[in-house]
Design a protein around this motif. Sequence first.
Motif, mmCIF file in Angstrom:
data_model
loop_
_atom_site.group_PDB
_atom_site.id
_atom_site.type_symbol
_atom_site.label_atom_id
_atom_site.label_comp_id
_atom_site.label_asym_id
_atom_site.label_seq_id
_atom_site.Cartn_x
_atom_site.Cartn_y
_atom_site.Cartn_z
ATOM 1 N N LEU A 33 0.817 -1.209 0.000
ATOM 2 C CA LEU A 33 0.000 0.000 0.000
ATOM 3 C C LEU A 33 0.860 1.272 0.000
ATOM 4 N N GLN A 80 -15.825 5.558 -6.813
ATOM 5 C CA GLN A 80 -15.103 4.445 -6.202
ATOM 6 C C GLN A 80 -15.612 4.149 -4.789
ATOM 7 N N SER A 128 -4.772 6.288 -3.811
ATOM 8 C CA SER A 128 -4.330 6.903 -5.067
ATOM 9 C C SER A 128 -5.571 7.075 -5.938
ATOM 10 N N THR A 157 -6.568 5.375 -8.235
ATOM 11 C CA THR A 157 -7.177 4.079 -8.585
ATOM 12 C C THR A 157 -7.024 3.051 -7.462
ATOM 13 N N ALA A 158 -6.820 3.514 -6.241
ATOM 14 C CA ALA A 158 -6.626 2.571 -5.126
ATOM 15 C C ALA A 158 -7.255 3.117 -3.854
ATOM 16 N N SER A 175 -8.248 1.594 0.439
ATOM 17 C CA SER A 175 -8.055 0.515 1.412
ATOM 18 C C SER A 175 -9.117 0.633 2.490
ATOM 19 N N PRO A 191 -6.358 -3.810 0.977
ATOM 20 C CA PRO A 191 -6.269 -2.968 -0.227
ATOM 21 C C PRO A 191 -7.270 -3.347 -1.319
ATOM 22 N N GLN A 208 -8.011 -2.244 -5.623
ATOM 23 C CA GLN A 208 -7.627 -1.496 -6.820
ATOM 24 C C GLN A 208 -8.848 -1.349 -7.740
ATOM 25 N N THR A 216 -10.533 0.025 -11.687
ATOM 26 C CA THR A 216 -10.358 0.320 -13.102
ATOM 27 C C THR A 216 -11.700 0.773 -13.658
ATOM 28 N N ASN A 251 -10.850 -4.179 -9.586
ATOM 29 C CA ASN A 251 -10.128 -5.164 -10.406
ATOM 30 C C ASN A 251 -9.004 -5.854 -9.632
ATOM 31 N N ALA A 252 -8.896 -5.577 -8.338
ATOM 32 C CA ALA A 252 -7.943 -6.303 -7.486
ATOM 33 C C ALA A 252 -8.416 -6.199 -6.043
#
Length: 558
Positions: free
Chosen positions: A20, A62, A114, A116-117, A119, A146, A148, A150, A159-160
């Motif tokens: 992270l 998000q 970020s 695109t991230a 937690s 975490p 991720q 997209t 996507n993660a």
Amino acid sequence: MNRRSSRRAGSLLTAAVAALLAITGCTGIPSSGSVNSQPASSTPDDIDVILLPPGPVQDANQTQILNGFLQAAASPQNDYEVARSFLSKGFQKQWDPNAGVLIDAGQLQFNIVSPTAMSVSVTPQAEVDATGEYQENDSTTSLTIPFQFTQEDGQWRINAANPGIILEQLRFSQVFSSHSLYFFDPTYTYLVPDVRWFPRDETTSTRVVKALLAGPTPWLGQGAVVTAFPDGTDTSSVVVDSGTANVDLSNQVLTQTPEALQRMQAQLDTSLGSVASVAAVAITVNQNPVSIPAGANSYTPPRVDSRPLVDQSGAFGYLTSNSLVPVPSVSDRVQALGPLSVTASPNVLAVGTATGVSVVQPAADAPVLVDSRAGLVAPTLDPSGYVWTVPASSPSAIQAYGSDGTVHPVAADWEGASGIVSFDVSRDGTRALAFTVADGVPRLIVAAIIRDKDGAPERLGDPVTLASGTGTPLDATWVDASNVASLTVTAGGDNRVIVQEIGGVSTTLGVPTNAIALSGSNDISGLWLLTSTGELQQQRGSGWQTTAKAISLLATQT
């Protein structure tokens, strides 16, 4: 968090935490919201309530996608179909919701990492691993999980993400239920419960059977229990039709003896007995019925006399509502020893005294001193007739005395314990319960009993830490085959009795006063408590009620 819990949490959902980036902002995820529920119109397996979370809304950001995904994880129907709708097309099939569950103790917090991230900060109250094994946590340390993101067709998707799901306690209790898988002791005399947790959905019966065929949980699977199913036995699915669970097994079972088939049937009957929709179990191979010979053993769990066994006003026996009933050929001999503790089975009594532990048998002429070591805790017995002893200051110096007089040292690793206040073998002889002290902290431990080919105890398996109160440990006992109880006292003199299902949740039973000892019977309502003032108490409602006085000793029955 104990060593075992830390290891599981690390493998469950936190593998990528180290990667992270620095956290740049945070906000809260609501623990309530748009997850709806309705009573199930039918119960194909174990469903009482079906949760109906919505899928992603158009142009959700998000935060909304992550929030929706976490809430949708409360719906296991159709292999978590709604939760997968929050994932990118490439990640939908990769994500494994069955890898485990983190049960959050409070309000989740999520953090922007970020563009695109993100937690999520979780404080695990408990966790369930991929096999369905439940473990409570004793740490308040938070974990950071975490995620991720997209964009697909202009819409944000995850996507993660680490495998497994996160649920708050209320949601977990709605979505998951406990089921005891049953394995045999090595003599095939008793069925031993192994509690697991599975989602309440149309796959519950299949999950139960697959877990049963996979074998016992690792701490029990070191030789303490066995299964009747041959190696490699599998099932594709279990179909429940009109109350009958049709368990289609692989070809290995066709070569087994009639006795082995009876035992397989017994394991399936008891293991699926907790699934609401199952009233009967039928074994098939390639969809063809397998004939199970009649006359299978019922494998009834061992039970003890529901009356407390006590020393009252200088007399030893079973206490009824209006009298004390002596044990023929035993009570006088026990009393003559000046007992400090007594553990009784139908054929033998182990009596702790100032000079050690002696064995009293109705058919024997005189008591036999089997251990004269100083400072022994109350002895315990197993169904094979072994008398177990251990000094309070040497928790690993366990010995088991056979009926032939042979002394068997039993190896044990209590993970740094410096003292022990109680030691009890389960009535099926497969597990040992120890209340120890490590670094001044009470630690309640259960471990598997590993025996040699002749049934003699050799060692105890890897210990599992259970819930216990803070303060000074006083006593612990088996409540029944699945539950144990512990008693502690704080520096201020407050008692706490905690009951825990092994592999399940713990609860506090009222707040007794001046308690010094516990003894189990056949269920939680039969748990007995002795106070320093000689009062015998039972739990009634939210408190403890005195049922007798002038009690100087409360015996353990096995």
